[in-house]
Design a protein around this motif. Structure first.
Motif, PDB file in Angstrom:
ATOM      1  N   LYS A 194       0.651  -1.006   0.477  1.00 35.53           N
ATOM      2  CA  LYS A 194       0.034   0.132  -0.101  1.00 35.53           C
ATOM      3  C   LYS A 194       1.129   1.211  -0.125  1.00 35.53           C
ATOM      4  O   LYS A 194       0.131   2.913  -0.422  1.00 35.53           O
ATOM      5  N   ALA A 195       2.293   0.966   0.281  1.00 36.02           N
ATOM      6  CA  ALA A 195       2.815   1.742   0.481  1.00 36.02           C
ATOM      7  C   ALA A 195       3.398   3.060  -0.474  1.00 36.02           C
ATOM      8  O   ALA A 195       3.948   1.770  -1.725  1.00 36.02           O
ATOM      9  N   THR A 196       3.875   3.740  -0.685  1.00 35.92           N
ATOM     10  CA  THR A 196       4.066   4.718  -2.139  1.00 35.92           C
ATOM     11  C   THR A 196       5.599   5.011  -2.019  1.00 35.92           C
ATOM     12  O   THR A 196       5.489   5.960  -1.046  1.00 35.92           O
ATOM     13  N   GLY A 197       5.963   5.345  -3.318  1.00 35.48           N
ATOM     14  CA  GLY A 197       7.077   5.931  -3.674  1.00 35.48           C
ATOM     15  C   GLY A 197       6.524   7.825  -3.321  1.00 35.48           C
ATOM     16  O   GLY A 197       5.528   8.133  -3.143  1.00 35.48           O
ATOM     17  N   CYS A 198       7.542   8.478  -3.408  1.00 35.67           N
ATOM     18  CA  CYS A 198       6.967  10.149  -3.388  1.00 35.67           C
ATOM     19  C   CYS A 198       8.107  10.623  -4.636  1.00 35.67           C
ATOM     20  O   CYS A 198       7.797  12.148  -4.911  1.00 35.67           O
ATOM     21  N   CYS A 199       9.763   9.924  -4.739  1.00 35.73           N
ATOM     22  CA  CYS A 199      10.692  10.461  -5.856  1.00 35.73           C
ATOM     23  C   CYS A 199      10.695  10.824  -6.972  1.00 35.73           C
ATOM     24  O   CYS A 199       9.925   9.760  -7.690  1.00 35.73           O
ATOM     25  N   VAL A 200      10.785  11.479  -8.587  1.00 34.16           N
ATOM     26  CA  VAL A 200      10.942  12.654  -9.296  1.00 34.16           C
ATOM     27  C   VAL A 200      12.475  10.629  -9.728  1.00 34.16           C
ATOM     28  O   VAL A 200      11.360  10.869 -10.719  1.00 34.16           O
ATOM     29  N   THR A 201      12.844  10.289  -9.447  1.00 34.18           N
ATOM     30  CA  THR A 201      13.787   9.122  -9.162  1.00 34.18           C
ATOM     31  C   THR A 201      12.646   7.969 -10.471  1.00 34.18           C
ATOM     32  O   THR A 201      13.890   7.170 -10.100  1.00 34.18           O
ATOM     33  N   SER A 202      12.127   7.374  -9.383  1.00 36.30           N
ATOM     34  CA  SER A 202      10.963   6.395  -9.112  1.00 36.30           C
ATOM     35  C   SER A 202      10.842   6.582 -11.064  1.00 36.30           C
ATOM     36  O   SER A 202       9.648   7.570 -10.999  1.00 36.30           O
ATOM     37  N   PRO A 203      10.972   5.730 -11.954  1.00 35.96           N
ATOM     38  CA  PRO A 203      10.424   5.648 -13.607  1.00 35.96           C
ATOM     39  C   PRO A 203       9.262   4.891 -13.631  1.00 35.96           C
ATOM     40  O   PRO A 203       8.885   4.933 -14.303  1.00 35.96           O
ATOM     41  N   HIS A 204       9.154   3.983 -12.028  1.00 41.54           N
ATOM     42  CA  HIS A 204       7.431   3.523 -12.693  1.00 41.54           C
ATOM     43  C   HIS A 204       6.099   3.550 -11.836  1.00 41.54           C
ATOM     44  O   HIS A 204       5.302   3.382 -12.411  1.00 41.54           O
ATOM     45  N   PHE A 205       5.906   5.466 -11.982  1.00 39.66           N
ATOM     46  CA  PHE A 205       5.444   6.127 -11.523  1.00 39.66           C
ATOM     47  C   PHE A 205       4.354   5.612 -12.235  1.00 39.66           C
ATOM     48  O   PHE A 205       4.248   6.440 -13.673  1.00 39.66           O
ATOM     49  N   GLU A 206       2.827   5.557 -12.064  1.00 43.53           N
ATOM     50  CA  GLU A 206       2.030   5.099 -13.654  1.00 43.53           C
ATOM     51  C   GLU A 206       0.907   6.546 -13.798  1.00 43.53           C
ATOM     52  O   GLU A 206       0.381   6.728 -12.600  1.00 43.53           O
ATOM     53  N   ASN A 207       1.132   7.102 -14.597  1.00 48.23           N
ATOM     54  CA  ASN A 207       0.137   8.918 -15.019  1.00 48.23           C
ATOM     55  C   ASN A 207      -1.512   8.340 -15.100  1.00 48.23           C
ATOM     56  O   ASN A 207      -1.187   8.297 -16.676  1.00 48.23           O
ATOM     57  N   GLN A 208      -2.197   8.478 -14.771  1.00 48.73           N
ATOM     58  CA  GLN A 208      -3.893   7.784 -15.258  1.00 48.73           C
ATOM     59  C   GLN A 208      -4.556   9.534 -14.774  1.00 48.73           C
ATOM     60  O   GLN A 208      -4.482   9.901 -13.424  1.00 48.73           O
ATOM     61  N   ASN A 209      -4.796  10.511 -16.129  1.00 52.23           N
ATOM     62  CA  ASN A 209      -5.791  11.663 -15.855  1.00 52.23           C
ATOM     63  C   ASN A 209      -4.905  12.094 -14.516  1.00 52.23           C
ATOM     64  O   ASN A 209      -5.322  13.379 -14.076  1.00 52.23           O
ATOM     65  N   TYR A 210      -3.521  12.974 -14.921  1.00 50.80           N
ATOM     66  CA  TYR A 210      -2.601  13.529 -14.517  1.00 50.80           C
ATOM     67  C   TYR A 210      -2.567  13.246 -12.603  1.00 50.80           C
ATOM     68  O   TYR A 210      -1.902  14.280 -11.715  1.00 50.80           O
ATOM     69  N   VAL A 211      -3.331  12.398 -12.447  1.00 53.07           N
ATOM     70  CA  VAL A 211      -2.486  11.678 -11.100  1.00 53.07           C
ATOM     71  C   VAL A 211      -1.716  10.668 -10.584  1.00 53.07           C
ATOM     72  O   VAL A 211      -1.807   9.028 -11.713  1.00 53.07           O
TER      73      VAL A 211
END
Length: 336
Positions: A239-256
């Motif tokens: 459930k915990a998420t990252g927060c840093c721009v250095t993490s390349p795996h975040f998925e953008n869904q409608n700008y979230v």
């Protein structure tokens, strides 16, 4: 006011501040009060932007800032080498003086009873109610993984460090000062004086000079034993998420952004120069992680002003061209 957000800005980070304010309005609530603390006197753009928003105020009172600036100066005067080192580099008073202005949020007469502090180079991705709710149980709340990298908080070579804090504290209580939540009044004057007395007898050796305000804030909280909660350490791993721009795996869904299906609380563009954001906003086609997300929030109110790029973007960390390298060797200054 009971709850609100503080950030710290001047005109150099104007574009990032606009993006942050828009992200707060869209994802956290348009009625959530925000106070922008003036980093220095270069705030003409900031002042105009704040005036255009109903929920945003500007704090630029030098008398309020003075007590924290004086306190921070005393902190660094207790350090064995900091002031001399900075003076040799041409730095007046101490490194990053303006950053300590944010600590006026802890004063008894500050604007918010409970607050979240966000650096200007962040974007809010969801409502922040759960952060404020955690302040019912703890006096200091964070959500990051800085504890994995204590070398950017403390001087790990100091023999004093493990005499002041045990290894478990260092492994679990360190945080990044780009995002934290707390309450006014947790560092009263008498507590600050006690902390200064400890620093003056040698404990200042543990402070990390390259991130002075972040180091001091970690020291103040840990040394005062202020109750502490880090969502990154307490949420289930799935459930915990990252927060840093250095993490390349975040998925953008409608700008979230989402991390393995979980919505981020905030994105921190840590390590990217404000000059980079300004150059992109001026039309330079330089790519950096989650650039489209930044541009979306920066121009949310002015989509017609968003730069239109038609050529292939140049990576922000691309090596300099042959021409640039030649000019540098000849001592000719070039913009890259």
């Amino acid at each position: 006011m009971k709850n609100g957000i503080y950030t710290l800005a001047n005109d150099l980070v104007y574009n990032q501040l606009v993006a942050l304010l828009n992200s707060i309005e869209v994802n956290a609530g348009k009625d959530l009060p925000v106070c922008v603390i003036a980093y220095n006197e270069q705030i003409d753009k900031i002042r105009a932007e704040v005036a255009s928003r109903n929920n945003v105020t500007l704090l630029e009172n030098p008398d309020i800032f003075a007590r924290w600036e004086e306190y921070s100066l005393k902190v660094w005067q207790s350090h064995p080498s900091a002031i001399q080192t900075w003076e040799e580099r041409g730095i007046k008073k101490f490194y990053r003086v303006g950053e300590n202005r944010r600590y006026c949020a802890f004063d008894f007469d500050s604007l918010f009873e409970k607050f979240i502090y966000l650096d200007a180079d962040t974007l809010v991705m969801q409502p922040l109610d759960f952060i404020f709710e955690q302040l019912e149980h703890h006096d200091f709340v964070v959500y990051d993984f800085q504890y994995k990298d204590p070398a950017h908080i403390y001087n790990l070579q100091s023999p004093q460090l493990l005499e002041i804090f045990n290894q478990q504290q260092i492994d679990s209580e360190i945080f990044c000062s780009g995002f934290y939540a707390s309450k006014r009044g947790i560092f009263p004057p008498e507590q600050r004086d006690w902390l200064l007395s400890k620093l003056n007898v040698g404990e200042s050796d543990v402070l990390y000079m390259s991130a002075p305000n972040q180091s001091v804030l970690n020291y103040m909280r840990m040394r005062s034993n202020v109750s502490f909660y880090n969502f990154a350490l307490n949420l289930p791993a799935n459930k915990a998420t990252g927060c840093c721009v250095t993490s390349p795996h975040f998925e953008n869904q409608n700008y979230v952004l989402y991390d393995q299906g979980n919505r981020l609380t905030y994105l921190h563009y840590i390590g990217l120069s404000s000059k980079l954001f300004n150059r992109v906003c001026e039309g330079e086609n330089i790519d950096f992680p989650y650039r489209d997300l930044f541009l979306h929030y920066r121009y949310l109110r002015q989509p017609e002003q968003q730069p239109k790029f038609t050529t292939k973007a140049r990576a922000y960390n691309a090596p300099p061209s042959l021409t640039t390298r030649i000019f540098r060797k000849l001592g000719i200054k070039v913009e890259v």
